[in-house]
Design an enzyme around this catalytic site. Structure first.
Site: not given
Ligand code: XIL
Length: 365
Positions: A287, A179
């Site tokens: 993701e 990000e």
């Molecule tokens: C999220 C996890 O899924 C959760 O368990 C945690 O509490 C917060 O992070 N973008 C990303 C991920 O790059 O690392 C995030 O993962 C979701 C959004």
């Protein structure tokens, strides 16, 4: 809904994935055979096209899943993961605040477990994530707050050296910076790293990771790019700037959390992937999840998966990673404040949903 066929997996592989010791005494064989049966291993068995992994392999694509390592304690989960996926991402256990909760005390237990499981199952590993563009506390250790610029630089360098060095040759690719694009557009310029290292903090992190493991692919990773045209422009500009600066950048990850429960207008995803690939970088969905929000149903969810995955693979994406295995374990329930968002390919009983069939078909096309 059809059930998945039984997977022919080696017992040793299942034991390794379930975290059991392979040194446990074996049961006495009742007869001695002269030929030794060699169980197929995940790395040598031909890909089974009825699985996501097999269908993806036919297209030269990886299909991955993000997990907490303790989920592999459940043999059904371990088998499903090893059967269906060819890449693993740690959902949280490779993040800096998970490993270095207290300054100068690093604990890699969960991360090691996932990397070991990937090795045992012939899966690749996406290391997630070294540096987060957001403020301290959101993905980055709280203890960074209040350190001097020199201390932040030292701590970040040591963190990258230690984690990338530890898994050199085992973690295939890193989301080095997660990000990096600000909500206002452009690269984040008000976080602890930009303040300590200056505006080239993304390139700095890539260089450092490259020194720690010259063999690993280095990626940046961003959310909502397909939803926000100005974000796509900012991301493309960042790739161009990094390339002009000679930074070691191999790929761009598109998180693809479809928060609205819908795909973007047809063609949007393909065009984004094509523009990035024209710059010479690899592209992946890193993701993906599609929650049941508003009017989204299991059928329209499957349509959204089919459209996005289909466009991505046709435009040259090399990986599709899902942000979780089954609807019983998803970050979106808490994030969206909804009791159930059911955003994944498998239901709470680990049975495939219409979205599974949609992705499986999109991978075959
Ligand atoms: C999220 C996890 O899924 C959760 O368990 C945690 O509490 C917060 O992070 N973008 C990303 C991920 O790059 O690392 C995030 O993962 C979701 C959004």
């Amino acid at each position: 809904m059809r059930r998945l066929g039984a997977a022919a997996l080696a017992g040793a592989l299942l034991l390794a994935l379930a975290g059991c010791s392979s040194e446990e005494p074996a049961a006495e064989p009742s007869t001695v055979t002269t030929t030794t049966a060699v169980a197929p291993s995940a790395t040598t068995a031909p890909p089974d096209p009825s699985t996501l992994r097999g269908a993806a392999a036919g297209r030269g694509v990886r299909v991955g899943v993000a997990l907490q390592s303790d989920r592999l304690d459940d043999p059904a989960v371990a088998e499903l993961v090893a059967t269906q996926f060819s890449s693993l991402t740690a959902e949280n256990e490779m993040k800096w605040p998970s490993i270095e909760t207290e300054r100068d005390e690093m604990d890699f237990t969960g991360a090691d477990r996932l990397v070991d499981a990937a090795d045992a199952g012939g899966m690749e590993v996406r290391g997630h994530t070294l540096v987060w563009g957001q403020e301290v506390g959101n993905g980055m250790p709280e203890w960074l707050d209040g350190l001097s610029s020199a201390e932040v630089e030292d701590e970040l360098g040591e963190w990258i050296d230690t984690s990338v060095g530890r898994y050199a040759g085992r973690v295939d690719r890193w989301d080095v910076v997660n990000e990096p694009i600000a909500l206002s557009g452009g690269v984040v310029d008000d976080n602890v790293f930009s303040e300590a290292l200056g505006p080239d903090w993304v390139a700095w992190a890539l260089e450092r990771a490259h020194s720690a493991d010259p063999g690993a692919e280095l990626w940046i990773n961003e959310h909502s790019v397909e939803q926000q045209p100005e974000k796509a422009e900012a991301l493309i500009a960042l790739v161009e700037d990094l390339q002009a600066a000679g930074a070691p950048l191999d790929g761009v990850g598109l998180q693809t959390h479809a928060f609205s429960g819908q795909a973007p207008p047809p063609g949007t995803f393909a065009q984004l992937v094509e523009r990035l690939r024209a710059l010479g970088v690899a592209v992946a969905i890193t993701e993906m999840d599609v929650p049941l929000v508003g009017g989204t149903t299991e059928t329209t969810q499957a349509d959204a998966y089919a459209q996005i995955v289909g466009e991505c693979v046709a435009a040259g994406c090399e990986e599709i990673t899902l942000w979780g295995l089954d609807d019983g374990h998803t970050w979106l329930d808490a994030f969206l404040g909804q009791e159930r968002t059911d955003p994944l390919l498998f239901d709470r009983d680990l049975q495939p949903k219409p979205a599974f069939d949609a992705v499986h078909q999109a991978l075959q096309r």
